[in-house]
Design a protein around this motif. Structure first.
Motif, PDB file in Angstrom:
ATOM      1  N   LEU A 182       1.856   6.910   7.447  1.00 42.78           N
ATOM      2  CA  LEU A 182       3.153   7.441   7.874  1.00 42.78           C
ATOM      3  C   LEU A 182       4.299   6.709   7.182  1.00 42.78           C
ATOM      4  O   LEU A 182       5.282   7.335   6.764  1.00 42.78           O
ATOM      5  CB  LEU A 182       3.291   7.317   9.392  1.00 42.78           C
ATOM      6  N   GLU A 183       4.169   5.396   7.035  1.00 44.39           N
ATOM      7  CA  GLU A 183       5.233   4.611   6.390  1.00 44.39           C
ATOM      8  C   GLU A 183       5.372   4.949   4.914  1.00 44.39           C
ATOM      9  O   GLU A 183       6.471   4.848   4.354  1.00 44.39           O
ATOM     10  CB  GLU A 183       4.925   3.114   6.563  1.00 44.39           C
ATOM     11  N   ARG A 184       4.277   5.357   4.282  1.00 45.42           N
ATOM     12  CA  ARG A 184       4.287   5.687   2.857  1.00 45.42           C
ATOM     13  C   ARG A 184       5.335   6.735   2.501  1.00 45.42           C
ATOM     14  O   ARG A 184       5.893   6.737   1.393  1.00 45.42           O
ATOM     15  CB  ARG A 184       2.891   6.209   2.476  1.00 45.42           C
ATOM     16  N   ASP A 185       5.622   7.627   3.430  1.00 46.91           N
ATOM     17  CA  ASP A 185       6.525   8.744   3.151  1.00 46.91           C
ATOM     18  C   ASP A 185       7.978   8.426   3.465  1.00 46.91           C
ATOM     19  O   ASP A 185       8.828   9.316   3.494  1.00 46.91           O
ATOM     20  CB  ASP A 185       6.067   9.984   3.935  1.00 46.91           C
ATOM     21  N   PHE A 186       8.273   7.133   3.717  1.00 46.49           N
ATOM     22  CA  PHE A 186       9.644   6.686   3.932  1.00 46.49           C
ATOM     23  C   PHE A 186      10.005   5.644   2.881  1.00 46.49           C
ATOM     24  O   PHE A 186       9.134   4.992   2.317  1.00 46.49           O
ATOM     25  CB  PHE A 186       9.805   6.072   5.327  1.00 46.49           C
ATOM     26  N   GLY A 187      11.279   5.472   2.645  1.00 44.91           N
ATOM     27  CA  GLY A 187      11.729   4.408   1.760  1.00 44.91           C
ATOM     28  C   GLY A 187      11.408   4.663   0.304  1.00 44.91           C
ATOM     29  O   GLY A 187      11.242   5.814  -0.129  1.00 44.91           O
ATOM     30  N   PRO A 188      11.295   3.579  -0.489  1.00 48.55           N
ATOM     31  CA  PRO A 188      11.057   3.716  -1.935  1.00 48.55           C
ATOM     32  C   PRO A 188       9.733   4.424  -2.229  1.00 48.55           C
ATOM     33  O   PRO A 188       8.801   4.387  -1.422  1.00 48.55           O
ATOM     34  CB  PRO A 188      11.027   2.265  -2.424  1.00 48.55           C
ATOM     35  N   MET A 189       9.655   5.019  -3.402  1.00 51.15           N
ATOM     36  CA  MET A 189       8.425   5.681  -3.810  1.00 51.15           C
ATOM     37  C   MET A 189       7.295   4.661  -3.921  1.00 51.15           C
ATOM     38  O   MET A 189       7.445   3.631  -4.571  1.00 51.15           O
ATOM     39  CB  MET A 189       8.633   6.375  -5.166  1.00 51.15           C
ATOM     40  N   PRO A 190       6.157   4.901  -3.276  1.00 49.75           N
ATOM     41  CA  PRO A 190       5.060   3.923  -3.323  1.00 49.75           C
ATOM     42  C   PRO A 190       4.441   3.826  -4.716  1.00 49.75           C
ATOM     43  O   PRO A 190       4.329   4.830  -5.424  1.00 49.75           O
ATOM     44  CB  PRO A 190       4.060   4.481  -2.309  1.00 49.75           C
ATOM     45  N   ASP A 191       4.027   2.619  -5.095  1.00 47.48           N
ATOM     46  CA  ASP A 191       3.325   2.461  -6.362  1.00 47.48           C
ATOM     47  C   ASP A 191       1.828   2.631  -6.138  1.00 47.48           C
ATOM     48  O   ASP A 191       1.375   2.857  -5.013  1.00 47.48           O
ATOM     49  CB  ASP A 191       3.639   1.106  -6.997  1.00 47.48           C
ATOM     50  N   ARG A 192       1.053   2.509  -7.200  1.00 48.50           N
ATOM     51  CA  ARG A 192      -0.388   2.746  -7.107  1.00 48.50           C
ATOM     52  C   ARG A 192      -1.052   1.765  -6.140  1.00 48.50           C
ATOM     53  O   ARG A 192      -1.942   2.145  -5.360  1.00 48.50           O
ATOM     54  CB  ARG A 192      -1.018   2.639  -8.498  1.00 48.50           C
TER      55      ARG A 192
END
Length: 361
Positions: A182-192
């Motif tokens: 869920l946190e992945r879809d908030f804030g800065p774009m996640p890296d690999r």
């Protein structure tokens, strides 16, 4: 090479199908026995158990079950007490995860039929909070049954406790993974690295690592002595599998994945495929992708446009290459087990990652 791949795919598929068919009968018998243990004179408990049963028996490849039994076969070809209970446990934990995932994602359908959450919403259309609460409880019921079945397994107490400890850890890690997802879809774009961590916690630890540990423990192996290599194999296989699922979500047709293409786009999820697409685009094309992410329920025409953009930048080929690389690395880890464990079972763990690659093509 093609003949080798076809033989590989057929061999793994046949093995998986055998485990699935046997286990589905075992699972059905288990639910019959649980239904007899419930309190009399009520309707909600039997109804919840029936929904859990239906979700559990509705389908699936039973890959976790196969990993469990093949892990035991690394040590011995003989029947191992406790494996059936461990198999029931990991699939009950999977059912728990599916029920709660569908609540979190507000998903109406799972495996071609109503999700447990939506079944309750149809049952109580005027009482949405009751429907939500009952769905949560149904998922909780599956989770607690997954521990109970291990603690009552016909094996020595120390082994029961060790198996239950593995399963409890896997369950806690999976919940942590759901938070990360869920946190992945908030804030800065996640890296690999961030995407891989989500995959490890939400999927790999309970779908690959836990079955390996449970099978080896039941067969009498010293799991702690092989902790790092088991974790590496699980992470590589889990990440490759999640990347494959994300690839299929964007590029496969509805008949292949059982739902319309582009569900991650529609729900604003920063999957491997979506992140790769955003990294490859700019200007007007990136605006199209970002618009699809920002607008739930984007029409099929928009998804097709995004697919065309992705293919024009080679995102599909990039993802397939990365899926294969992860699978080959996992197979290489399994290859190091030769000479220590039984070759027949090691071969399964070597071939399984490539079978997963073939499913994406």
């Amino acid at each position: 090479m093609t003949a080798e791949i076809d033989e590989n795919e057929a061999g793994v598929h046949e093995r998986l199908a055998g485990y699935r068919d046997r286990f589905n009968g075992l699972f059905a018998d288990y639910f019959d026995s649980v239904a007899e243990q419930g309190p009399a004179g009520n309707s909600f408990v039997p109804e919840a158990l029936e929904l859990v049963r239906d979700m559990s028996l509705r389908g699936g490849k039973r890959l976790r079950v196969a990993l469990l039994y093949e892990a035991a076969r690394l040590v011995t070809p003989d029947a191992v007490p406790g494996l059936d209970e461990a198999a029931l446990s990991i699939e009950l934990l999977q059912t728990h995860g599916l029920i709660h995932d569908d609540i979190i994602d507000d998903s109406p359908v799972r495996r071609g039929a109503p999700s447990v959450y939506y079944a309750y919403r149809e049952r109580f259309p005027d009482r949405p909070q009751t429907a939500l609460g009952l769905a949560v409880l149904a998922g909780d019921l599956a989770a607690f049954l997954s521990v109970q079945v291990l603690l009552t397994a016909p094996v020595p107490r120390d082994l029961r406790q060790a198996l239950a400890a593995v399963q409890a850890t896997a369950g806690a890690d999976t919940v942590r993974g759901q938070f990360l997802d869920l946190e992945r879809d908030f804030g800065p774009m996640p890296d690999r690295a961030a995407l891989d961590t989500v995959s490890e916690y939400k999927s790999a630890r309970y779908s690959v690592l836990a079955p390996l540990q449970l099978g080896l423990l039941a067969a009498g192996a010293d799991v702690a002595a092989h902790e790092k290599e088991l974790a590496r194999y699980a992470r590589l296989l889990g990440v490759s599998g999640q990347m494959r699922d994300d690839y299929l979500d964007l590029f496969a047709d509805a008949d292949t994945v059982g739902k319309p293409a582009g569900s991650d786009l529609r729900e604003g999820r920063r999957s491997y495929a979506v992140c790769a697409l955003l990294a490859a685009t700019s200007g007007t094309e990136r605006a199209v992708v970002e618009s699809a992410l920002a607008g739930p329920g984007c029409p099929p025409q928009t998804v097709e446009r995004v697919q065309d953009i992705a293919r024009s930048h080679g995102v599909d080929k990039q993802l397939l290459a990365e899926i294969r690389q992860g699978a080959e690395e996992a197979a290489a880890v399994a290859a190091t087990w030769r000479g220590r464990w039984r070759d027949e079972a090691v071969e399964f763990f070597e071939q399984l990652p490539l079978w997963g690659v073939l499913r994406a093509q």
